[in-house]
Design an enzyme around this catalytic site. Structure first.
Site, PDB file in Angstrom:
ATOM      1  N   LYS A 191       0.874  -1.179   0.000  1.00 50.88           N
ATOM      2  CA  LYS A 191       0.000   0.000   0.000  1.00 50.88           C
ATOM      3  C   LYS A 191       0.911   1.229   0.000  1.00 50.88           C
ATOM      4  CE  LYS A 191      -4.154   1.709   0.134  1.00 50.88           C
ATOM      5  NZ  LYS A 191      -5.004   1.613  -1.076  1.00 50.88           N
ATOM      6  N   ASP A 224      -5.263  -3.588  -2.013  1.00 51.88           N
ATOM      7  CA  ASP A 224      -6.723  -3.608  -2.192  1.00 51.88           C
ATOM      8  C   ASP A 224      -7.075  -4.116  -3.583  1.00 51.88           C
ATOM      9  OD1 ASP A 224      -5.375  -1.294  -2.853  1.00 51.88           O
ATOM     10  OD2 ASP A 224      -6.953   0.085  -2.266  1.00 51.88           O
ATOM     11  N   ASP A 248      -0.802 -12.399   6.316  1.00 52.48           N
ATOM     12  CA  ASP A 248      -1.687 -13.127   7.217  1.00 52.48           C
ATOM     13  C   ASP A 248      -3.100 -13.154   6.639  1.00 52.48           C
ATOM     14  OD1 ASP A 248      -2.636 -14.437   9.419  1.00 52.48           O
ATOM     15  OD2 ASP A 248      -2.413 -12.780  10.812  1.00 52.48           O
TER      16      ASP A 248
END
Ligand code: NAD
Length: 354
Positions: A191, A224, A248
């Protein structure tokens, strides 16, 4: 010579799936000397700690371990045993394959993905400050001084460090993995458009290290967008390389693409030690009922066999799992069946012999 392996059965469904796994691995004919160690709820009660130093010493001795899931008691003041293990043994790479298994009908028939997750840094490094403590207050003041930005008085803090050293070793690990496994492409998730100095650094190191590697394709994608593209067409991806938190989350997502947590195997690897474990947790909702799916841990055992130089036995275990699922007669409830852990393990066991 027999392989020395530490076995930590774990909590909840851990002992049930560990027992099944041990019996299947023993049936391959590969000689394994199991050293049994306990960690988690049992040792917390008995010794006041979820991860006794003795357990770490045993793993340092055997170098290879396999563990069942361990409950993280919320609010007990104990950090996750899994996080402690990864940090104490410097198991910096988590490797979690997800492939569509023949015989299981899932919305995605052609998934063959591996998530490589950086295991030691990022928001999981454990640097946290609780709301209202003197440390949190001091940190707020320091942040105001350093950045000119005021943070709400009622804030708690979790720090997200990502280092050049940590990023470089996981990127190099992923590049080696792709070459060694005959894979083709790395997709690095980040990100960086928002988190310039942590994710931005991770992405920059990925780009530098991958530059000029002709046999490995490399791309980086915002996390995303990557999540959206994964659920639309997972077959477009090969190896996903992710910082700790995203790794994770997306490894559970990838497990879901191919039939759920009951099937998802994993390994935590460092330069010196290797700890294999299923992706799933201790499943307190079904613990003790004898219906946990042991396949995730059995497939983690297959990864262990490959790691200790027993690729034939590993392949036999994987084929036996495929065969039993394809026949479809013996399945645990998470796969739509009515069989028990024991019955599933017993269906797999006779098929793994050389
Ligand atoms: P979970 O993975 O234990 O369970 C999530 C759901 O999946 C539950 O409905 C459970 O019944 C089901 N499930 C999981 N494994 C299954 C299996 N083998 N067969 C059939 N169904 C299965 O996740 P959770 O409930 O969020 O976590 C429970 C505990 O496990 C928590 O204390 C958590 O911290 C811990 N945990 C440990 C590990 C680990 O040891 N590596 C990993 C994740 C969670």
């Amino acid at each position: 010579m027999a392989h020395l392996v530490t076995l930590i059965p774990g909590d909840g469904i851990g002992p049930e799936v560990s027992d099944a796994t041990r019996r299947v691995l023993d049936a391959t004919g590969v000689e394994i000397d199991w050293i049994l160690e306990e960690a988690g709820a049992t040792t917390l009660e008995r010794e006041g700690t979820t991860l006794p130093e003795r357990v770490l010493d045993t793993i340092r001795h055997t170098r290879v371990a396999i563990k069942g899931p361990i409950t993280t008691p919320v609010g007990s003041g104990f950090r996750s045993v899994n996080v402690e293990l990864r940090q104490s043994l410097d198991l910096f790479a988590s490797v979690r394959p997800s492939r569509s298994l023949t015989g299981l009908s899932t919305p995605y028939p052609d998934v063959d993905l591996v998530v490589i997750r950086e295991n030691t840094e990022d928001l999981y490094q454990g640097i946290e400050f609780e709301r209202g403590t003197p440390e949190a207050r001091e940190l707020r003041e320091e942040l105001l001084r350093l950045s000119g930005r005021e943070v709400g008085e009622d804030s708690g803090f979790t720090v997200k460090p990502i280092s050049v050293t940590g990023a470089r070793r996981i990127v190099r690990f992923a590049l080696d993995f792709v070459r060694a496994q005959g894979r083709r492409k790395i997709t690095l998730g980040h990100k960086a458009n928002i988190l310039w100095f942590s994710d931005g650094l991770f992405r920059a190191i990925g780009r530098v290290e991958a530059d000029g590697q002709v046999e490995v394709a490399f791309e980086d994608v915002e996390i995303d967008q990557l999540s959206m593209r994964l659920v639309r067409d997972p077959s477009a991806f090969d190896v996903l390389l992710l910082p700790n938190l995203y790794g994770d989350i997306l490894s559970d997502l990838c497990a879901g693409l191919v039939g759920g947590l009951g099937l998802a195997a994993g390994a935590n690897l460092g330069w010196e030690y290797a700890v294999f474990e299923p992706v799933h947790g201790s499943a307190p909702d079904i613990a003790g009922t004898g219906v946990a799916n042991p396949i995730a841990m059995i497939l983690s055992g297959a990864m262990l066999l490959r790691h200790v130089g027993e690729p034939d036995a590993a392949a036999r275990v994987e084929s036996a799992v495929d065969a039993v699922l394809t026949e479809g007669e013996v399945r645990t409830p998470d796969l739509g069946g009515r069989s028990t852990t024991e019955e599933l393990a017993e269906a797999i066991r006779p098929r793994v012999a050389a």
